[in-house]
Each structure stands twice: as structure tokens, then as C-alpha cells.
Scaffold this motif. Structure first.
Motif, PDB file in Angstrom:
ATOM      1  N   LEU A  19       0.825  -1.207   0.000  1.00 47.37           N
ATOM      2  CA  LEU A  19       0.000   0.000   0.000  1.00 47.37           C
ATOM      3  C   LEU A  19       0.859   1.258   0.000  1.00 47.37           C
ATOM      4  O   LEU A  19       2.016   1.246   0.427  1.00 47.37           O
ATOM      5  CB  LEU A  19      -0.924   0.009   1.224  1.00 47.37           C
ATOM      6  N   THR A  20       0.269   2.344  -0.464  1.00 55.41           N
ATOM      7  CA  THR A  20       0.951   3.630  -0.471  1.00 55.41           C
ATOM      8  C   THR A  20       0.826   4.303   0.891  1.00 55.41           C
ATOM      9  O   THR A  20       0.081   3.845   1.775  1.00 55.41           O
ATOM     10  CB  THR A  20       0.351   4.544  -1.553  1.00 55.41           C
ATOM     11  N   GLN A  23      -2.806   5.416   1.614  1.00 57.79           N
ATOM     12  CA  GLN A  23      -3.674   4.304   1.991  1.00 57.79           C
ATOM     13  C   GLN A  23      -3.372   3.823   3.409  1.00 57.79           C
ATOM     14  O   GLN A  23      -4.292   3.481   4.179  1.00 57.79           O
ATOM     15  CB  GLN A  23      -3.505   3.160   0.987  1.00 57.79           C
ATOM     16  N   ASP A  26      -4.990   6.190   5.884  1.00 58.31           N
ATOM     17  CA  ASP A  26      -6.443   6.002   5.976  1.00 58.31           C
ATOM     18  C   ASP A  26      -6.777   4.836   6.897  1.00 58.31           C
ATOM     19  O   ASP A  26      -7.721   4.916   7.712  1.00 58.31           O
ATOM     20  CB  ASP A  26      -7.025   5.763   4.584  1.00 58.31           C
ATOM     21  N   ILE A  27      -6.009   3.755   6.791  1.00 61.72           N
ATOM     22  CA  ILE A  27      -6.263   2.594   7.645  1.00 61.72           C
ATOM     23  C   ILE A  27      -5.969   2.924   9.101  1.00 61.72           C
ATOM     24  O   ILE A  27      -6.710   2.534  10.022  1.00 61.72           O
ATOM     25  CB  ILE A  27      -5.410   1.398   7.161  1.00 61.72           C
ATOM     26  N   THR A  72      -9.472  -0.684   0.983  1.00 56.07           N
ATOM     27  CA  THR A  72      -8.560   0.424   0.692  1.00 56.07           C
ATOM     28  C   THR A  72      -7.627   0.085  -0.465  1.00 56.07           C
ATOM     29  O   THR A  72      -7.288   0.956  -1.284  1.00 56.07           O
ATOM     30  CB  THR A  72      -7.742   0.765   1.948  1.00 56.07           C
ATOM     31  N   ALA A  73      -7.206  -1.157  -0.540  1.00 61.84           N
ATOM     32  CA  ALA A  73      -6.311  -1.585  -1.625  1.00 61.84           C
ATOM     33  C   ALA A  73      -7.049  -1.889  -2.915  1.00 61.84           C
ATOM     34  O   ALA A  73      -6.399  -2.240  -3.923  1.00 61.84           O
ATOM     35  CB  ALA A  73      -5.535  -2.816  -1.178  1.00 61.84           C
ATOM     36  N   HIS A  74      -8.401  -1.751  -2.896  1.00 56.47           N
ATOM     37  CA  HIS A  74      -9.217  -2.064  -4.075  1.00 56.47           C
ATOM     38  C   HIS A  74      -8.975  -3.497  -4.532  1.00 56.47           C
ATOM     39  O   HIS A  74      -8.845  -3.790  -5.728  1.00 56.47           O
ATOM     40  CB  HIS A  74      -8.921  -1.088  -5.224  1.00 56.47           C
TER      41      HIS A  74
END
Length: 504
Positions: A19-20, A23, A26-27, A72-74
Motif C-alpha cells: 500500500l501507499t 492508503q 487512511d487505515i 482500501t487496496a481495491h
């Protein structure tokens, strides 16, 4: 916990590492954790939260966090926990117990442990080497996912049984080595070269392994496996931890630990001596064929008896059967170099070779046995006859050798009555006329010592004490000031006899 749930946790942890920063933050906000720090710190916070919920049995909070990470990671959720995706080893995960490690493995039909998550699509086979032979696989083959912008780590756990541990202590030939290969897409169908990530660090039981894991630049296949035998405990049942940390990779890698049996250089050289050689008759026949070729002008050549690699006299001359030259190299020096960086190319013509194609040249071996140790080269004739440079010098005979001479060392001898003439400028002559005879003699001696090519005049006699010393350079007056047409002796008033010009 079930093994499927444990594998599911590892899948979520692997997803977190991809993840970036946005992201990850956000988590962390959703979980109520701090969002400050570097990317690695953000990853650690999320992973610790996942493991904390999982190990404490808070499955509701664990499942909620897991779903938010996938959203979040789609990424879609895995269809079933019993079929987890392939997962690499976890650098931040706590080391599980021996029982949990064993639950992650199953035995292959050949008795070798393989990863239950199926990270490797097929068996990983490495190219053969004359320096070692793989006896058995000690760990599952672990996948190292591509990490283009971050770093990651994988861990191998080596458990030695009583038989392997005792053999490692008793047999120095047995070694434990780490093998690594890049994903080529055909690893299960072809033999792989040993290749580690460019930025890599290998540790065994927390000790850094000192080994060259890169090989030669832009030359695949020149990397050796990492020998970790001296870094592990050779005790049955003991868990040896091997961690490889890597970064900035654009492809996958696979890593595994193997038990190998090494072969010493001396054994390989002895084996080379015992097998088929390039006979002397074969070499002479090849020389004869080249000499009879009308398109080739056959001349004598100089062959060195020194190895092009070690620059020392060759002891066991060898070359590939594919090489067309007679120049050989030392077998031991060549094999030592290949053991460190296996390029397997001829040091004379750069042709690709292998240990199986090397043969001892009997023709060159006979020359080495027939010449003294101080002879460094021989002259080879087109018909195969050879001689040393000393023999060539003796064959010319006395009186035929003319040494080179330097022009500065030539001694000029002139006939009596002929005086050498040298031009001088007028200012020098006027100064000479005003100088007493003693000063002129000293100046003449000084100028003579500066001239690189001294001229010895044999026209005078040292026994004639009555005749005055004729100074040098006097004759230059007549080059710039010609004598009158009348008899010069009638008007000459100098205190010295007038020099005589012309040939006698």
C-alpha cells in the motif's frame, strides 16, 4: 488457530506492504492510531494491530480491519480461507514455535519439504557445477515478491536431523548453502542461474553472512551460492533462522537452503589428468594441415609457457577441445577463478567453455617437461618442431650477431693533415681572440666535455713538447672571413702555425 487462518493473516500482512502512504494513513485513522512517521513505521503499526487482534482472539475487530485493508487496496477478498494466495515470509512477524512451523509444511513425494501455500509454480532446479553437488533440500522454496519502491525480508528456518548434523561435523565436504534464482517464467522447465537481488543482505542467526551475492556486472550466472555452514548450529532439532532482506526489485526471486557436497580444486585437476587428453599426434596433425593449406601462410610462432591468468609457469596445460590455438593455461589457476566467478570462457580466445570440454594438451606438456624452469617461451615451427630462444641464438653461430650501436658513442678518426671544420658565430670568435691562451685552453676543455660525441684527433703527437697546442675551433675563422688571394703566410702574424687546408 487453524493453519488456514494463519495463512490468511500472512496474506493480509503481505497486502499491507504493497500500500501507499496515503492508503496506510487512511487505515490508521480508521483504527484510531497515529499517522506520523516513515512508511515502514506506518506498516509496522498496522501489522502489529492485525497480529494483536488475531492472537488475542478478537476475531470481530480482526475481520473488520482485514476487510477495510482489502477495500482500501481495491482488492477483492479471497474466496475461501482454505485456499490462501501465495505469501512470502514476514519480516515483522514474531517467530512461531517449532510446532507451528511444522504445520506449515508438507512432505513431497521425494521426501523434501515444500511450502503449503504453493508460492513456487514448480520445482526449482539450478544449473550443475563441478564444484558442488546438491544432496538434499533443507527448507521449502520461498517466494520473494517484487518490491520496486520498498524493501522486504523473507526467512528460512533450517532444522537439521541427527544424521545431517553429525555428517556436517565429521565431513568438511558437506556444506549448507543458500540458493537464489530470479523468476524467468520457465524456472520449472529449465535450469536456473544463481542470482540474488542487487540490494540484498543475508543474515544467519543474526550474524551477517560475508559472501559475494552479486557476481560480475552484466554477466548472469557468475554468482555463487552463499555458504552459511559456519554461521549455523550443527545440532539436531535446533532451529537456525536465515533472513534475507532485499529492496528495489522489479521481478520475483526464489530462495532455498540446500545441503551440498563440495569438490576440491585438486580433485578436479586430478580428474582432468586421468581422462582423455589432446594427444601430441593430434596437435602435430593439425599443424601439418594448416601448413599445407594454400590459403594460409604458415610462419613460426612464439608460444608462452606462462599461464595468462596467474602469469606463472604452467603446471598442467589445458585448453578446450573447441579452441583452435595451441596456447594453453594452467588448469588449477583456471578452476580457482571459475570457483569464485564462474564465467566459463577461455582466457586466450574468450570462447565459451566448460569443465567437461577441458583437456590436457600432451604436446605442450612434453615441452614443459623438456625445458628448464627458467624458460618462459618457445618458438613453434609450422611443422611442429619447437626450440627455445637460447637455441636460436646459438644456432646463428659466432660473428653473426651485430650489436646495435648508439650514434652518441661513435668515435671519429680522421686522417693526418685533415682538420675538422666547425662553424661558429662571429661573437664567439671575437671573444676567443680577446681571451688569453690559458683561458682558451680551459674553455676548450670545458666545451669538449659538454659535447655528446667527442672527436679524437690523431694528427698531433704528445711527444712533441716544442710544438704549441693548437686550440680548437680556430679554423672557423676562415669560413666567415676568407683569406686574401695572396700568400696567407706572408701577412699572417699570429703566434701559431697556420693550419693547412686541402688534401695531401
Amino acid at each position: 488457530m487453524a493453519s488456514g487462518q494463519t495463512s490468511e493473516l500472512q496474506s493480509v500482512i503481505a497486502l499491507v506492504k504493497t500500500l501507499t502512504n496515503a492508503q496506510l494513513k487512511d487505515i490508521l485513522r480508521d483504527e484510531g492510531l497515529a499517522v506520523s512517521g516513515l512508511k515502514a513505521a506506518l506498516q509496522v503499526r498496522i501489522i502489529n494491530a492485525l497480529e494483536g487482534h488475531f492472537q488475542a482472539g478478537r476475531l470481530g475487530r480482526y475481520d473488520s480491519l482485514r476487510k477495510f485493508i482489502y477495500a482500501t487496496a481495491h482488492r477483492s477478498m479471497p474466496p475461501s480461507p482454505s485456499i490462501p494466495p501465495p505469501v512470502p515470509g514476514n519480516y515483522y512477524q514474531q517467530i512461531p514455535t517449532t510446532h507451528s512451523v511444522q504445520s506449515h509444511h508438507r512432505q513431497s513425494p521425494l521426501g523434501m519439504p515444500v511450502a503449503s501455500h504453493g508460492s513456487v509454480p514448480g520445482p526449482l532446479i539450478f544449473k550443475d557445477s563441478p564444484f558442488y553437488r546438491i544432496i538434499r533440500q533443507l527448507t521449502p522454496t520461498i517466494e520473494c515478491k517484487a518490491r520496486e519502491h520498498t524493501r522486504d525480508s523473507v526467512e528460512l528456518k533450517i532444522h537439521l536431523d541427527a544424521d545431517v548434523a553429525s555428517r556436517l561435523l565429521a565431513e568438511p565436504k558437506l556444506r549448507v548453502m543458500i540458493f537464489c534464482a530470479a523468476d524467468s517464467g520457465l524456472n520449472q522447465f529449465t535450469k536456473s542461474d544463481i542470482a540474488f537481488p542487487h540490494q540484498v543482505e543475508l543474515k544467519a542467526n543474526l550474524d551477517e553472512v560475508k559472501a559475494n551475492l552479486r557476481g560480475l556486472k552484466n554477466k548472469p550466472g557468475t554468482t555463487r551460492p552463499a555458504d552459511i555452514t559456519n554461521y549455523i548450529r550443527k545440532k539436531a532439532g535446533y532451529t537456525n533462522h536465515v533472513v534475507m532482506t532485499y529492496a528495489l526489485t522489479q521481478k520475483r526471486f526464489f530462495i532455498v537452503a540446500n545441503l551440498v557436497e563440495c569438490t576440491a580444486i585438486e580433485e578436479l585437476v586430478d580428474k582432468l589428468k586421468r581422462r582423455k587428453t589432446i594427444t601430441r599426434e593430434q596437435v602435430l596433425q593439425e599443424m601439418k594441415s594448416k601448413a599445407e593449406d594454400a590459403d594460409i601462410v604458415a610462419t613460426s610462432t612464439v608460444m608462452s609457457l606462462k599461464c595468462p591468468l596467474s602469469t606463472r609457469r604452467i603446471e598442467v596445460p589445458c585448453r578446450s577441445v573447441l579452441c583452435t590455438h595451441n596456447q594453453c593455461f594452467d588448469a588449477s589457476s583456471f578452476l580457482q577463478l571459475q570457483e569464485q566467478a564462474p564465467t566459463w570462457s577461455c582466457p586466450v580466445c574468450a570462447k565459451a567453455t566448460s569443465y567437461e570440454s577441458l583437456n590436457v594438451d600432451q604436446y605442450v606438456d612434453d615441452i614443459l617437461r623438456s625445458t628448464p624452469l627458467d624458460v618462459e617461451q618457445v618458438i613453434i615451427e609450422p611443422n611442429g618442431q619447437w626450440s627455445t630462444p637460447k637455441d636460436e641464438a646459438v644456432a646463428t653461430g659466432p660473428g653473426t650477431f651485430t650489436p646495435a650501436t648508439d650514434d652518441d658513442e661513435l668515435v671519429e678518426i680522421r686522417e693526418p693533415g685533415v682538420t675538422p671544420v666547425k662553424q661558429e658565430n662571429l661573437s664567439s670568435l671575437d671573444l676567443w681572440r680577446q681571451t688569453p691562451a690559458t683561458s682558451r685552453e680551459q674553455s676548450s676543455a670545458w666545451s669538449s666535455s659538454k659535447r655528446p660525441a667527442p672527436v679524437i684527433d690523431l694528427t698531433g703527437s704528445d711527444d712533441d713538447d716544442d710544438s704549441p697546442i693548437r686550440p680548437p675551433k680556430r679554423q672557423a675563422v676562415h669560413l666567415h672571413r676568407p683569406l686574401p688571394k695572396q700568400d696567407p703566410r706572408s701577412s699572417y702574424t699570429g703566434g701559431y702555425p697556420l693550419p693547412t687546408f686541402g688534401s695531401e
